[in-house]
Design a protein around this motif. Structure first.
Motif, PDB file in Angstrom:
ATOM      1  N   ASP A  40       0.868  -1.177   0.000  1.00 46.06           N
ATOM      2  CA  ASP A  40       0.000   0.000   0.000  1.00 46.06           C
ATOM      3  C   ASP A  40       0.905   1.227   0.000  1.00 46.06           C
ATOM      4  O   ASP A  40       1.628   1.484   0.965  1.00 46.06           O
ATOM      5  CB  ASP A  40      -0.904  -0.019   1.225  1.00 46.06           C
ATOM      6  CG  ASP A  40      -1.915   1.106   1.232  1.00 46.06           C
ATOM      7  OD1 ASP A  40      -1.893   1.945   0.306  1.00 46.06           O
ATOM      8  OD2 ASP A  40      -2.731   1.141   2.169  1.00 46.06           O
ATOM      9  N   VAL A  42       0.387   4.433   0.182  1.00 49.15           N
ATOM     10  CA  VAL A  42       0.123   5.474   1.179  1.00 49.15           C
ATOM     11  C   VAL A  42       0.756   5.094   2.515  1.00 49.15           C
ATOM     12  O   VAL A  42       1.433   5.906   3.151  1.00 49.15           O
ATOM     13  CB  VAL A  42      -1.398   5.706   1.333  1.00 49.15           C
ATOM     14  CG1 VAL A  42      -1.695   6.655   2.469  1.00 49.15           C
ATOM     15  CG2 VAL A  42      -1.985   6.217   0.037  1.00 49.15           C
ATOM     16  N   ILE A  43       0.553   3.855   2.936  1.00 49.99           N
ATOM     17  CA  ILE A  43       1.148   3.408   4.203  1.00 49.99           C
ATOM     18  C   ILE A  43       2.668   3.382   4.090  1.00 49.99           C
ATOM     19  O   ILE A  43       3.376   3.775   5.022  1.00 49.99           O
ATOM     20  CB  ILE A  43       0.590   2.034   4.603  1.00 49.99           C
ATOM     21  CG1 ILE A  43      -0.890   2.170   4.951  1.00 49.99           C
ATOM     22  CG2 ILE A  43       1.364   1.445   5.773  1.00 49.99           C
ATOM     23  CD1 ILE A  43      -1.584   0.860   5.222  1.00 49.99           C
ATOM     24  N   LEU A  45       4.677   5.227   2.132  1.00 50.44           N
ATOM     25  CA  LEU A  45       5.217   6.588   2.155  1.00 50.44           C
ATOM     26  C   LEU A  45       5.025   7.252   3.520  1.00 50.44           C
ATOM     27  O   LEU A  45       5.911   7.966   3.992  1.00 50.44           O
ATOM     28  CB  LEU A  45       4.582   7.434   1.054  1.00 50.44           C
ATOM     29  CG  LEU A  45       4.964   7.056  -0.371  1.00 50.44           C
ATOM     30  CD1 LEU A  45       4.191   7.907  -1.367  1.00 50.44           C
ATOM     31  CD2 LEU A  45       6.456   7.191  -0.588  1.00 50.44           C
ATOM     32  N   SER A  46       3.901   6.998   4.163  1.00 49.46           N
ATOM     33  CA  SER A  46       3.691   7.595   5.484  1.00 49.46           C
ATOM     34  C   SER A  46       4.664   7.021   6.506  1.00 49.46           C
ATOM     35  O   SER A  46       5.110   7.733   7.405  1.00 49.46           O
ATOM     36  CB  SER A  46       2.247   7.412   5.945  1.00 49.46           C
ATOM     37  OG  SER A  46       1.941   6.057   6.105  1.00 49.46           O
ATOM     38  N   SER A  47       5.048   5.758   6.363  1.00 48.18           N
ATOM     39  CA  SER A  47       6.040   5.200   7.284  1.00 48.18           C
ATOM     40  C   SER A  47       7.403   5.877   7.103  1.00 48.18           C
ATOM     41  O   SER A  47       8.101   6.138   8.085  1.00 48.18           O
ATOM     42  CB  SER A  47       6.164   3.691   7.102  1.00 48.18           C
ATOM     43  OG  SER A  47       6.693   3.375   5.832  1.00 48.18           O
ATOM     44  N   ILE A  49       7.806   8.973   6.054  1.00 50.62           N
ATOM     45  CA  ILE A  49       7.641  10.318   6.604  1.00 50.62           C
ATOM     46  C   ILE A  49       7.760  10.281   8.127  1.00 50.62           C
ATOM     47  O   ILE A  49       8.464  11.101   8.726  1.00 50.62           O
ATOM     48  CB  ILE A  49       6.303  10.930   6.152  1.00 50.62           C
ATOM     49  CG1 ILE A  49       6.357  11.240   4.652  1.00 50.62           C
ATOM     50  CG2 ILE A  49       5.971  12.190   6.951  1.00 50.62           C
ATOM     51  CD1 ILE A  49       5.009  11.594   4.040  1.00 50.62           C
ATOM     52  N   PHE A  50       7.092   9.320   8.761  1.00 48.24           N
ATOM     53  CA  PHE A  50       7.163   9.217  10.217  1.00 48.24           C
ATOM     54  C   PHE A  50       8.575   8.885  10.690  1.00 48.24           C
ATOM     55  O   PHE A  50       9.040   9.393  11.707  1.00 48.24           O
ATOM     56  CB  PHE A  50       6.175   8.181  10.752  1.00 48.24           C
ATOM     57  CG  PHE A  50       4.776   8.687  10.826  1.00 48.24           C
ATOM     58  CD1 PHE A  50       4.457   9.774  11.623  1.00 48.24           C
ATOM     59  CD2 PHE A  50       3.775   8.095  10.088  1.00 48.24           C
ATOM     60  CE1 PHE A  50       3.169  10.256  11.691  1.00 48.24           C
ATOM     61  CE2 PHE A  50       2.479   8.564  10.147  1.00 48.24           C
ATOM     62  CZ  PHE A  50       2.166   9.652  10.951  1.00 48.24           C
ATOM     63  N   TYR A  51       9.298   8.037   9.940  1.00 46.36           N
ATOM     64  CA  TYR A  51      10.662   7.699  10.327  1.00 46.36           C
ATOM     65  C   TYR A  51      11.561   8.939  10.287  1.00 46.36           C
ATOM     66  O   TYR A  51      12.288   9.221  11.234  1.00 46.36           O
ATOM     67  CB  TYR A  51      11.226   6.608   9.413  1.00 46.36           C
ATOM     68  CG  TYR A  51      12.654   6.275   9.730  1.00 46.36           C
ATOM     69  CD1 TYR A  51      12.990   5.571  10.876  1.00 46.36           C
ATOM     70  CD2 TYR A  51      13.684   6.685   8.894  1.00 46.36           C
ATOM     71  CE1 TYR A  51      14.305   5.280  11.181  1.00 46.36           C
ATOM     72  CE2 TYR A  51      15.002   6.397   9.180  1.00 46.36           C
ATOM     73  CZ  TYR A  51      15.305   5.692  10.326  1.00 46.36           C
ATOM     74  OH  TYR A  51      16.605   5.420  10.625  1.00 46.36           O
ATOM     75  N   SER A  54      10.768  11.310  13.020  1.00 48.34           N
ATOM     76  CA  SER A  54      11.302  10.869  14.315  1.00 48.34           C
ATOM     77  C   SER A  54      12.792  11.185  14.421  1.00 48.34           C
ATOM     78  O   SER A  54      13.275  11.552  15.499  1.00 48.34           O
ATOM     79  CB  SER A  54      11.044   9.380  14.533  1.00 48.34           C
ATOM     80  OG  SER A  54      11.865   8.588  13.716  1.00 48.34           O
TER      81      SER A  54
END
Length: 168
Positions: A40, A42-43, A45-47, A49-51, A54
């Protein structure tokens, strides 16, 4: 102030490439492609971004612990954190975090005690954050049973101990 990051990054690069070659020689490439098609986006790319967020937040936290040393830039703290994360994959027992303290002393003239204390404060802060997330998970879990009570007590004690450690 030497350019330690290029030495660390180049050795990390060679080790990483060697490990990837070793890992991918045993991987079935068509199965890997089929699995990659099922990701997926979206998931995924969002992971990323979150990494990276952080890493950025961790570097701000590390910078705030060393306000007395204005020679160290935010990007240097980011390099320290990325290098420590890479070394944590290779070295046992989270030794990459200890190497972060070593690099702080070696390259930025931060005292050993201050560098080690900042790593400890970072880890206590991480422990508090994880404890809060665990408690929020328990409290938002709709069907709490008596089996959850000991876990809630232990996580609460860890959270309380972490806060006491940070305040002392």
């Amino acid at each position: 102030q030497g350019d330690w990051s290029s030495d660390v990054c180049s050795s990390d690069l060679f080790i990483s490439i060697g490990l990837l070659i070793y890992i991918y020689t045993g991987v079935n490439i068509p199965d890997l492609i089929n699995t990659a098609k099922k990701i997926d986006v979206v998931i995924f790319l969002s992971s990323f971004i979150f990494y990276f967020m952080s890493i950025y937040i961790s570097s701000i936290r590390l910078e705030s612990l060393h306000t007395y040393n204005s020679k160290v830039l935010l990007k240097d703290y980011q390099k320290l954190i990325l290098s420590a994360n890479t070394l944590n994959f290779i070295l046992p027992a989270k030794m990459g975090d200890i190497s972060k303290a070593y690099f702080m002393k070696k390259n930025y003239n931060i005292h050993s005690s201050g560098a080690i204390c900042s790593v400890i404060v970072e880890k206590v802060g991480d422990l508090i954050g994880l404890s809060v997330c665990c408690l929020m998970g328990f409290l938002t879990l709709g069907n709490l049973s008596s089996l959850h009570i000991p876990y809630i007590i232990v996580v609460s004690l860890i959270l309380f101990t972490g806060i006491i450690l940070l305040l002392s």
